[in-house]
Design a protein around this motif. Structure first.
Motif, PDB file in Angstrom:
ATOM      1  N   GLN A  92      87.469 -29.475 -23.903  1.00  0.00           N
ATOM      2  CA  GLN A  92      87.094 -29.118 -23.061  1.00  0.00           C
ATOM      3  C   GLN A  92      87.938 -27.497 -22.955  1.00  0.00           C
ATOM      4  OE1 GLN A  92      87.656 -31.482 -19.580  1.00  0.00           O
ATOM      5  NE2 GLN A  92      85.545 -31.886 -19.560  1.00  0.00           N
ATOM      6  N   LEU A  93      87.517 -26.561 -22.648  1.00  0.00           N
ATOM      7  CA  LEU A  93      88.566 -25.223 -22.891  1.00  0.00           C
ATOM      8  C   LEU A  93      89.854 -25.064 -21.243  1.00  0.00           C
ATOM      9  CD1 LEU A  93      86.267 -22.526 -24.234  1.00  0.00           C
ATOM     10  CD2 LEU A  93      87.801 -24.027 -25.540  1.00  0.00           C
ATOM     11  N   SER A  94      90.594 -24.312 -21.779  1.00  0.00           N
ATOM     12  CA  SER A  94      91.481 -23.957 -20.267  1.00  0.00           C
ATOM     13  C   SER A  94      90.728 -22.853 -18.971  1.00  0.00           C
ATOM     14  CB  SER A  94      92.601 -24.120 -20.045  1.00  0.00           C
ATOM     15  OG  SER A  94      93.151 -25.018 -20.896  1.00  0.00           O
ATOM     16  N   LEU A  95      90.844 -23.236 -17.695  1.00  0.00           N
ATOM     17  CA  LEU A  95      90.137 -21.645 -17.036  1.00  0.00           C
ATOM     18  C   LEU A  95      91.312 -20.911 -17.731  1.00  0.00           C
ATOM     19  CD1 LEU A  95      88.188 -20.215 -15.080  1.00  0.00           C
ATOM     20  CD2 LEU A  95      89.809 -20.921 -13.506  1.00  0.00           C
ATOM     21  N   SER A  96      91.067 -19.153 -17.656  1.00  0.00           N
ATOM     22  CA  SER A  96      92.044 -18.559 -18.172  1.00  0.00           C
ATOM     23  C   SER A  96      91.784 -17.023 -17.824  1.00  0.00           C
ATOM     24  CB  SER A  96      91.572 -17.661 -19.937  1.00  0.00           C
ATOM     25  OG  SER A  96      92.616 -16.673 -20.526  1.00  0.00           O
ATOM     26  N   GLU A  97      93.144 -17.216 -17.268  1.00  0.00           N
ATOM     27  CA  GLU A  97      93.214 -16.050 -16.626  1.00  0.00           C
ATOM     28  C   GLU A  97      92.970 -14.754 -16.766  1.00  0.00           C
ATOM     29  OE1 GLU A  97      96.268 -13.450 -12.768  1.00  0.00           O
ATOM     30  OE2 GLU A  97      96.718 -15.534 -14.307  1.00  0.00           O
ATOM     31  N   ALA A  98      92.933 -14.057 -18.426  1.00  0.00           N
ATOM     32  CA  ALA A  98      92.839 -13.011 -18.082  1.00  0.00           C
ATOM     33  C   ALA A  98      90.888 -12.988 -18.860  1.00  0.00           C
ATOM     34  CB  ALA A  98      92.889 -13.225 -20.297  1.00  0.00           C
ATOM     35  N   ASP A  99      90.140 -13.713 -18.352  1.00  0.00           N
ATOM     36  CA  ASP A  99      89.177 -13.472 -17.794  1.00  0.00           C
ATOM     37  C   ASP A  99      89.025 -12.818 -16.536  1.00  0.00           C
ATOM     38  OD1 ASP A  99      88.009 -14.630 -20.186  1.00  0.00           O
ATOM     39  OD2 ASP A  99      88.405 -16.471 -19.655  1.00  0.00           O
ATOM     40  N   TRP A 100      89.448 -12.461 -15.520  1.00  0.00           N
ATOM     41  CA  TRP A 100      89.887 -12.335 -14.496  1.00  0.00           C
ATOM     42  C   TRP A 100      88.494 -10.599 -14.307  1.00  0.00           C
ATOM     43  CZ3 TRP A 100      88.412 -13.541  -9.706  1.00  0.00           C
ATOM     44  CH2 TRP A 100      88.880 -13.072  -8.984  1.00  0.00           C
ATOM     45  N   PRO A 101      89.393  -9.729 -15.071  1.00  0.00           N
ATOM     46  CA  PRO A 101      88.978  -8.696 -15.050  1.00  0.00           C
ATOM     47  C   PRO A 101      87.354  -9.016 -14.637  1.00  0.00           C
ATOM     48  CG  PRO A 101      90.581  -8.623 -15.685  1.00  0.00           C
ATOM     49  CD  PRO A 101      90.545 -10.478 -15.895  1.00  0.00           C
ATOM     50  N   ARG A 102      86.726  -9.521 -15.510  1.00  0.00           N
ATOM     51  CA  ARG A 102      85.337  -8.896 -15.653  1.00  0.00           C
ATOM     52  C   ARG A 102      85.051  -9.933 -14.970  1.00  0.00           C
ATOM     53  NH1 ARG A 102      82.290  -5.575 -17.997  1.00  0.00           N
ATOM     54  NH2 ARG A 102      81.155  -7.126 -17.732  1.00  0.00           N
ATOM     55  N   ILE A 103      84.972 -11.292 -14.119  1.00  0.00           N
ATOM     56  CA  ILE A 103      85.247 -11.822 -13.249  1.00  0.00           C
ATOM     57  C   ILE A 103      85.217 -11.160 -11.529  1.00  0.00           C
ATOM     58  CG2 ILE A 103      84.971 -14.097 -11.814  1.00  0.00           C
ATOM     59  CD1 ILE A 103      86.063 -15.331 -14.459  1.00  0.00           C
ATOM     60  N   SER A 104      85.926 -10.394 -11.656  1.00  0.00           N
ATOM     61  CA  SER A 104      86.659  -9.930 -10.231  1.00  0.00           C
ATOM     62  C   SER A 104      85.283  -8.906 -10.214  1.00  0.00           C
ATOM     63  CB  SER A 104      88.033  -9.888 -10.760  1.00  0.00           C
ATOM     64  OG  SER A 104      87.585  -8.027 -11.161  1.00  0.00           O
ATOM     65  N   LEU A 105      84.524  -8.658 -10.935  1.00  0.00           N
ATOM     66  CA  LEU A 105      83.242  -7.132 -10.460  1.00  0.00           C
ATOM     67  C   LEU A 105      82.095  -7.828 -10.561  1.00  0.00           C
ATOM     68  CD1 LEU A 105      83.751  -5.168 -14.343  1.00  0.00           C
ATOM     69  CD2 LEU A 105      84.602  -4.844 -12.240  1.00  0.00           C
ATOM     70  N   VAL A 106      81.919  -9.055 -10.413  1.00  0.00           N
ATOM     71  CA  VAL A 106      81.497 -10.189  -9.718  1.00  0.00           C
ATOM     72  C   VAL A 106      80.922 -11.057  -8.373  1.00  0.00           C
ATOM     73  CG1 VAL A 106      79.402  -8.764 -11.372  1.00  0.00           C
ATOM     74  CG2 VAL A 106      80.600 -11.158 -11.371  1.00  0.00           C
ATOM     75  N   SER A 107      83.149 -11.617  -8.806  1.00  0.00           N
ATOM     76  CA  SER A 107      82.478 -12.605  -8.457  1.00  0.00           C
ATOM     77  C   SER A 107      83.010 -12.752  -6.908  1.00  0.00           C
ATOM     78  CB  SER A 107      84.254 -13.332  -8.452  1.00  0.00           C
ATOM     79  OG  SER A 107      84.558 -13.913  -8.155  1.00  0.00           O
ATOM     80  N   ARG A 108      82.562 -13.545  -5.766  1.00  0.00           N
ATOM     81  CA  ARG A 108      82.565 -12.914  -3.962  1.00  0.00           C
ATOM     82  C   ARG A 108      84.353 -13.345  -3.899  1.00  0.00           C
ATOM     83  NH1 ARG A 108      82.351 -17.484  -0.612  1.00  0.00           N
ATOM     84  NH2 ARG A 108      82.384 -19.646  -1.245  1.00  0.00           N
ATOM     85  N   TYR A 109      85.012 -13.801  -4.368  1.00  0.00           N
ATOM     86  CA  TYR A 109      86.510 -14.455  -4.031  1.00  0.00           C
ATOM     87  C   TYR A 109      86.825 -12.653  -4.970  1.00  0.00           C
ATOM     88  CZ  TYR A 109      84.541 -19.384  -4.468  1.00  0.00           C
ATOM     89  OH  TYR A 109      84.003 -20.055  -3.820  1.00  0.00           O
ATOM     90  N   SER A 110      88.475 -12.887  -3.905  1.00  0.00           N
ATOM     91  CA  SER A 110      88.921 -11.544  -4.307  1.00  0.00           C
ATOM     92  C   SER A 110      90.491 -11.490  -4.832  1.00  0.00           C
ATOM     93  CB  SER A 110      89.468 -11.104  -2.924  1.00  0.00           C
ATOM     94  OG  SER A 110      90.479 -12.191  -1.902  1.00  0.00           O
ATOM     95  N   THR A 111      90.706 -12.618  -5.339  1.00  0.00           N
ATOM     96  CA  THR A 111      91.656 -13.102  -6.310  1.00  0.00           C
ATOM     97  C   THR A 111      91.088 -14.089  -7.137  1.00  0.00           C
ATOM     98  OG1 THR A 111      92.748 -14.591  -5.258  1.00  0.00           O
ATOM     99  CG2 THR A 111      93.492 -12.678  -4.852  1.00  0.00           C
ATOM    100  N   PHE A 112      92.635 -13.952  -8.107  1.00  0.00           N
ATOM    101  CA  PHE A 112      92.187 -14.948  -9.152  1.00  0.00           C
ATOM    102  C   PHE A 112      92.500 -16.233  -8.813  1.00  0.00           C
ATOM    103  CE2 PHE A 112      93.600 -17.524 -12.797  1.00  0.00           C
ATOM    104  CZ  PHE A 112      92.385 -18.235 -13.366  1.00  0.00           C
ATOM    105  N   GLU A 113      93.191 -16.541  -8.066  1.00  0.00           N
ATOM    106  CA  GLU A 113      94.173 -18.139  -7.274  1.00  0.00           C
ATOM    107  C   GLU A 113      92.682 -18.470  -6.387  1.00  0.00           C
ATOM    108  OE1 GLU A 113      95.910 -15.032  -7.849  1.00  0.00           O
ATOM    109  OE2 GLU A 113      96.720 -15.499  -9.318  1.00  0.00           O
ATOM    110  N   GLU A 114      92.469 -17.580  -5.346  1.00  0.00           N
ATOM    111  CA  GLU A 114      91.194 -17.644  -4.601  1.00  0.00           C
ATOM    112  C   GLU A 114      90.218 -18.625  -5.113  1.00  0.00           C
ATOM    113  OE1 GLU A 114      88.538 -16.188  -0.682  1.00  0.00           O
ATOM    114  OE2 GLU A 114      89.447 -15.083  -2.500  1.00  0.00           O
ATOM    115  N   PHE A 115      89.616 -17.439  -6.636  1.00  0.00           N
ATOM    116  CA  PHE A 115      88.688 -18.132  -7.310  1.00  0.00           C
ATOM    117  C   PHE A 115      88.735 -19.706  -8.531  1.00  0.00           C
ATOM    118  CE2 PHE A 115      86.964 -18.432 -11.926  1.00  0.00           C
ATOM    119  CZ  PHE A 115      85.530 -18.091 -11.717  1.00  0.00           C
TER     120      PHE A 115
END
Length: 238
Positions: A92-115
Motif C-alpha cells: 500500500q502507498l502512503s497519502l502524499s501531500e505532494a499531490d495536494w496541488p492537483r487535488i485542491s483544484l477539484v476537491s471540496r476540502y479547503s486544506t490538505f489536513e481537512e482532506f
C-alpha cells in the motif's frame, strides 16, 4: 366372457392412467408457468429495490463521498496510484501531500489536513459504491430490467474502467500482492454492466484512453493531468 371383461378392465385401467398422466402434465405446466411468472417478478422487484436504494438519502451520501475520491483521483496521478494500492493488503502507498496541488483544484476540502481527515471515510464509501454495482452486475438474468434503470452508469463508467484495469495491472505485476491477496474481479463487473447497457466493453488500454480523452466531463471540467496519457503497459492490456 370373463376373459373379455378382464381385457376391458385392462384397457380401462390403461386409459385412466393415461388421463391421469395427462392431467399431471397439465398441472406441472401450470406450475412451471406460475414459477416463471414469480421468478420474473422477483427479478424485476430485486432491480427496483436496488434502484430505490440507489436513490435513497443514505446512498446519496455514498455517491457524494465516492466523488470526493474519484474526482481527485482523476485529477492527480499520484493520488490515483494511492487509491488503487489501497484495494490490496500488501504494498500500500502512503497519502502524499505532494499531490495536494492537483487535488485542491477539484476537491471540496479547503486544506490538505481537512482532506486527509475525511479521505479514509470517503474511500470506504467508494468501496460501498463498488460493491453495490457488483451486486447490480450479477443480476445478469435481468439485463433488460437493468437497462431500463439509469443508475448514472454513463457517468461512473470511465472511472470504473480505470480502476478495474489499474487493479488488474497492479495485481499481475506484484508477486507480493498475489501472495497475500486474491485477484479482484471488478473488470468482469464493468464488462457485465457494459453488456447490460448494450455498450461495447473496453478491450484494450487504447480504447480506455480514447474514452477518457473524449469524455466531456473528465477531459474538460476536471482538467486531467497525465492520467489520460496512460502508461504504455495500459495500452497493451487486453
Amino acid at each position: 366372457m370373463f376373459a373379455g371383461f378382464a381385457f376391458c378392465g385392462v384397457i380401462l385401467t390403461v386409459y385412466l392412467q393415461i388421463q391421469e398422466l395427462q392431467d399431471t402434465r397439465e398441472v406441472l405446466a401450470e406450475t412451471a408457468k406460475a414459477n416463471n411468472t414469480t421468478a420474473e417478478y422477483a427479478k424485476e422487484n430485486a432491480i427496483v429495490e436496488l434502484f430505490q436504494t440507489y436513490c435513497s438519502d443514505y446512498f446519496q451520501n455514498v455517491k457524494n463521498s465516492s466523488m470526493n475520491i474519484l474526482i481527485p483521483a482523476m485529477a492527480s496521478r499520484g493520488y490515483f496510484d494511492f487509491v488503487i494500492s489501497r484495494f490490496f493488503v500488501a504494498e500500500q502507498l502512503s497519502l502524499s501531500e505532494a499531490d495536494w496541488p492537483r487535488i485542491s483544484l477539484v476537491s471540496r476540502y479547503s486544506t490538505f489536513e481537512e482532506f486527509k481527515e475525511n479521505e479514509q471515510h470517503d474511500r470506504y464509501k467508494l468501496d460501498e459504491l463498488i460493491n453495490f454495482f457488483t451486486i447490480l452486475a450479477y443480476q445478469k438474468d435481468a439485463g433488460d430490467v437493468i437497462a431500463r434503470c439509469d443508475f448514472s452508469y454513463s457517468w461512473w463508467r470511465p472511472m470504473f474502467w480505470m480502476i478495474a484495469i489499474a487493479q488488474e495491472l497492479r495485481y499481475d505485476n506484484s508477486p507480493t500482492i498475489q501472495k497475500y491477496g486474491t485477484a479482484l474481479y471488478f473488470k468482469e463487473v464493468v464488462k457485465m454492466l457494459d453488456e447490460a447497457y448494450a455498450l461495447k466493453p473496453i478491450e484494450t488500454g487504447i480504447e480506455l484512453v480514447d474514452l477518457i480523452k473524449e469524455h466531456p466531463k473528465l477531459s474538460k471540467q476536471y482538467q486531467l493531468d497525465d492520467l489520460h496519457k496512460l502508461p504504455e503497459q495500459w495500452e497493451k492490456t487486453q
